[in-house]
Design a protein around this motif. Structure first.
Motif, mmCIF file in Angstrom:
data_model
loop_
_atom_site.group_PDB
_atom_site.id
_atom_site.type_symbol
_atom_site.label_atom_id
_atom_site.label_comp_id
_atom_site.label_asym_id
_atom_site.label_seq_id
_atom_site.Cartn_x
_atom_site.Cartn_y
_atom_site.Cartn_z
ATOM 1 N N ILE A 37 62.825 -51.624 3.166
ATOM 2 C CA ILE A 37 63.876 -52.474 3.731
ATOM 3 C C ILE A 37 64.937 -51.566 4.346
ATOM 4 O O ILE A 37 65.326 -50.560 3.737
ATOM 5 C CB ILE A 37 64.517 -53.353 2.641
ATOM 6 C CG1 ILE A 37 63.471 -54.284 2.016
ATOM 7 C CG2 ILE A 37 65.695 -54.151 3.187
ATOM 8 C CD1 ILE A 37 63.909 -54.893 0.698
ATOM 9 N N ASN A 39 68.831 -51.485 6.628
ATOM 10 C CA ASN A 39 69.962 -52.253 7.137
ATOM 11 C C ASN A 39 70.005 -52.113 8.654
ATOM 12 O O ASN A 39 69.125 -51.495 9.269
ATOM 13 C CB ASN A 39 71.273 -51.824 6.472
ATOM 14 C CG ASN A 39 71.635 -50.363 6.742
ATOM 15 O OD1 ASN A 39 71.054 -49.710 7.630
ATOM 16 N ND2 ASN A 39 72.574 -49.837 5.998
ATOM 17 N N GLN A 40 71.026 -52.662 9.263
ATOM 18 C CA GLN A 40 71.081 -52.674 10.728
ATOM 19 C C GLN A 40 71.408 -51.317 11.333
ATOM 20 O O GLN A 40 71.356 -51.165 12.548
ATOM 21 C CB GLN A 40 72.074 -53.746 11.181
ATOM 22 C CG GLN A 40 71.593 -55.151 10.854
ATOM 23 C CD GLN A 40 72.597 -56.235 11.210
ATOM 24 O OE1 GLN A 40 73.797 -56.101 10.958
ATOM 25 N NE2 GLN A 40 72.122 -57.328 11.797
ATOM 26 N N VAL A 82 65.754 -61.577 -4.975
ATOM 27 C CA VAL A 82 65.587 -62.121 -3.629
ATOM 28 C C VAL A 82 64.198 -62.721 -3.505
ATOM 29 O O VAL A 82 63.200 -62.060 -3.822
ATOM 30 C CB VAL A 82 65.786 -61.021 -2.566
ATOM 31 C CG1 VAL A 82 65.465 -61.547 -1.173
ATOM 32 C CG2 VAL A 82 67.213 -60.480 -2.617
ATOM 33 N N ALA A 84 61.309 -63.746 -1.134
ATOM 34 C CA ALA A 84 60.849 -63.466 0.225
ATOM 35 C C ALA A 84 59.350 -63.212 0.185
ATOM 36 O O ALA A 84 58.780 -62.911 -0.870
ATOM 37 C CB ALA A 84 61.571 -62.263 0.813
ATOM 38 N N TRP A 121 67.732 -56.000 7.179
ATOM 39 C CA TRP A 121 68.594 -56.980 6.512
ATOM 40 C C TRP A 121 70.005 -56.908 7.063
ATOM 41 O O TRP A 121 70.568 -55.817 7.264
ATOM 42 C CB TRP A 121 68.598 -56.738 5.008
ATOM 43 C CG TRP A 121 67.310 -57.142 4.348
ATOM 44 C CD1 TRP A 121 66.094 -57.333 4.948
ATOM 45 C CD2 TRP A 121 67.107 -57.398 2.952
ATOM 46 N NE1 TRP A 121 65.148 -57.689 4.021
ATOM 47 C CE2 TRP A 121 65.739 -57.743 2.785
ATOM 48 C CE3 TRP A 121 67.935 -57.374 1.843
ATOM 49 C CZ2 TRP A 121 65.198 -58.058 1.551
ATOM 50 C CZ3 TRP A 121 67.398 -57.683 0.602
ATOM 51 C CH2 TRP A 121 66.045 -58.027 0.463
ATOM 52 N N ASP A 122 70.588 -58.092 7.260
ATOM 53 C CA ASP A 122 71.969 -58.158 7.710
ATOM 54 C C ASP A 122 72.908 -58.205 6.503
ATOM 55 O O ASP A 122 72.467 -58.182 5.342
ATOM 56 C CB ASP A 122 72.188 -59.360 8.628
ATOM 57 C CG ASP A 122 71.851 -60.697 7.967
ATOM 58 O OD1 ASP A 122 71.891 -60.794 6.718
ATOM 59 O OD2 ASP A 122 71.540 -61.662 8.704
ATOM 60 N N GLN A 125 72.227 -60.990 3.869
ATOM 61 C CA GLN A 125 71.072 -60.739 3.007
ATOM 62 C C GLN A 125 71.381 -59.674 1.962
ATOM 63 O O GLN A 125 70.980 -59.784 0.803
ATOM 64 C CB GLN A 125 69.875 -60.312 3.861
ATOM 65 C CG GLN A 125 69.293 -61.413 4.722
ATOM 66 C CD GLN A 125 68.249 -60.889 5.682
ATOM 67 O OE1 GLN A 125 68.566 -60.113 6.609
ATOM 68 N NE2 GLN A 125 67.010 -61.273 5.483
ATOM 69 N N ILE A 126 72.092 -58.632 2.367
ATOM 70 C CA ILE A 126 72.425 -57.559 1.430
ATOM 71 C C ILE A 126 73.360 -58.074 0.350
ATOM 72 O O ILE A 126 73.222 -57.734 -0.834
ATOM 73 C CB ILE A 126 73.044 -56.374 2.194
ATOM 74 C CG1 ILE A 126 71.996 -55.753 3.147
ATOM 75 C CG2 ILE A 126 73.582 -55.321 1.234
ATOM 76 C CD1 ILE A 126 72.567 -54.746 4.109
ATOM 77 N N ILE A 129 71.774 -59.685 -2.819
ATOM 78 C CA ILE A 129 70.990 -58.895 -3.772
ATOM 79 C C ILE A 129 71.632 -58.965 -5.147
ATOM 80 O O ILE A 129 72.838 -58.771 -5.300
ATOM 81 C CB ILE A 129 70.876 -57.429 -3.293
ATOM 82 C CG1 ILE A 129 70.064 -57.353 -1.995
ATOM 83 C CG2 ILE A 129 70.239 -56.559 -4.371
ATOM 84 C CD1 ILE A 129 70.031 -55.970 -1.374
#
Length: 344
Positions: A37, A39-40, A82, A84, A121-122, A125-126, A129
């Motif tokens: 995973i 991040n941006q 999470v 998913a 993940w934006d 979403q973070i 957690i």
């Protein structure tokens, strides 16, 4: 009743089901699963766990009767809280007994480890957690270059190989002890093993003010198929765009700078050069100018006179190129502007 012959038997020899099952069981391997995973910014999610000093991707052992993808989804729910699903595989790694130090009592036979793509993940979403108490001390997003210092050697190799496979955009990579059996150019050069340049500077679309010194003139050079030219340093794997710093012969013209530098360092010929804007580096009181252009040809790879190195040249989609840099939203804005019609 018989089954087909085992691979190491003569074709004429048939085995009973019990014997065949016993033979296959004797060669059984452990099965593991994990999820990559980011991040941006392209940083990788790692877990701090209570039972070992090194950090891990979310994941664990595949339970009896479940598929590796099901195990990955279960581990994300158990460890991160999470829910998913995972649908894309990034790597399958053969972890050999020789490649891992385990207590003799475990009788470790080797393991097949699957790495799945958990996506980008934006912030929302973070924030959702919820690390599992008692097992997960916390999570961090870290630069890819930090993985070898934080993970065990095999885990770090596997994670970096999986991340490169995601950037390549093809099928999953097949690994042995974390290393691809068919390395791509990103693997051979070692992309992401050194820190990416972090250019989170304000981007301006108007001409650079006269009181700012132009420190850098780089170009998004588009091939006819829409990919862009990226240069990789052969000794570090660091990525950069074609271009360079101004020289007296450029007569303070940034466009002349990038055309000259792209020709000398990459043997790249450009046309249709168009100004995009500049980045203001307030710490240095300078401008980093960005252009877009059409890449018309590439000659034999030259030695860069400024560094004495020969860059590895690749053509990457704009999305792939963004993953090689830590330039943030300004880079995405540059690419958006570079694809607009010239009259816009």
């Amino acid at each position: 009743m018989t089954t087909t012959s085992a691979p190491d038997e003569r074709p004429s020899v048939a085995m009973r089901e019990e014997a065949y099952g016993a033979l296959r069981a004797s060669a059984a391997l452990w099965a593991g699963t994990s999820v990559l995973i980011t991040n941006q910014r392209g940083q990788v999610l790692l877990q701090r766990v209570t039972y070992r000093p090194t950090r891990l991707l979310p994941g664990g052992a595949v339970d009896k009767g479940e598929s590796p993808a099901q195990g990955a989804a279960r581990e994300m729910e158990e460890e991160l809280g999470v829910t998913a699903t995972v649908t894309r595989g990034l790597a399958v790694d053969w972890g050999s007994p020789a490649g891992r130090t385990t207590p003799p009592a475990m009788k470790f036979p080797g393991e097949l480890l699957h790495v799945f793509d958990g996506g980008v993940w934006d912030a929302e979403q973070i924030a959702a957690i919820r690390p599992r108490p008692g097992e997960i001390d916390g999570i961090n997003f870290v630069e890819p270059a930090e993985l070898p210092a934080l993970m065990s050697p095999g885990d770090a190799r596997r994670a970096l190989s999986a991340l490169r496979a995601r950037i390549n955009g093809g099928g999953p990579a097949f690994l042995e002890d974390g290393l691809p059996i068919a390395p791509t150019v990103l693997d051979r050069v070692g992309v992401l093993r050194t820190a990416r340049a972090c250019h989170h500077f304000p981007f301006h679309t108007h001409p650079a003010p006269d009181d700012l010194t132009v420190r850098q003139s780089w170009v998004w050079a588009f091939a006819p198929d829409g990919r862009v030219l990226v240069l990789l340093e052969p000794d570090t794997g660091a990525a950069c765009l074609p271009g360079g710093t101004p020289e007296p012969e450029d007569h303070t013209d940034p466009e002349t700078t990038l055309i000259r530098a792209a020709r000398k360092e990459a043997a790249a010929e450009l046309t249709g050069v168009r100004y995009l804007g500049y980045l203001s580096d307030l710490g240095e009181r300078c401008a980093r100018v960005r252009f877009a252009a059409v890449l018309t040809s590439l000659g034999p790879a030259p030695v860069d006179p400024a560094t004495g190195r020969t860059y590895v040249r690749i053509l990457a989609t704009p999305e792939q190129a963004l993953e090689l840099f830590d330039w943030g939203p300004p880079a995405a804005e540059q690419l958006r502007r570079s694809t607009r019609p010239a009259a816009s």
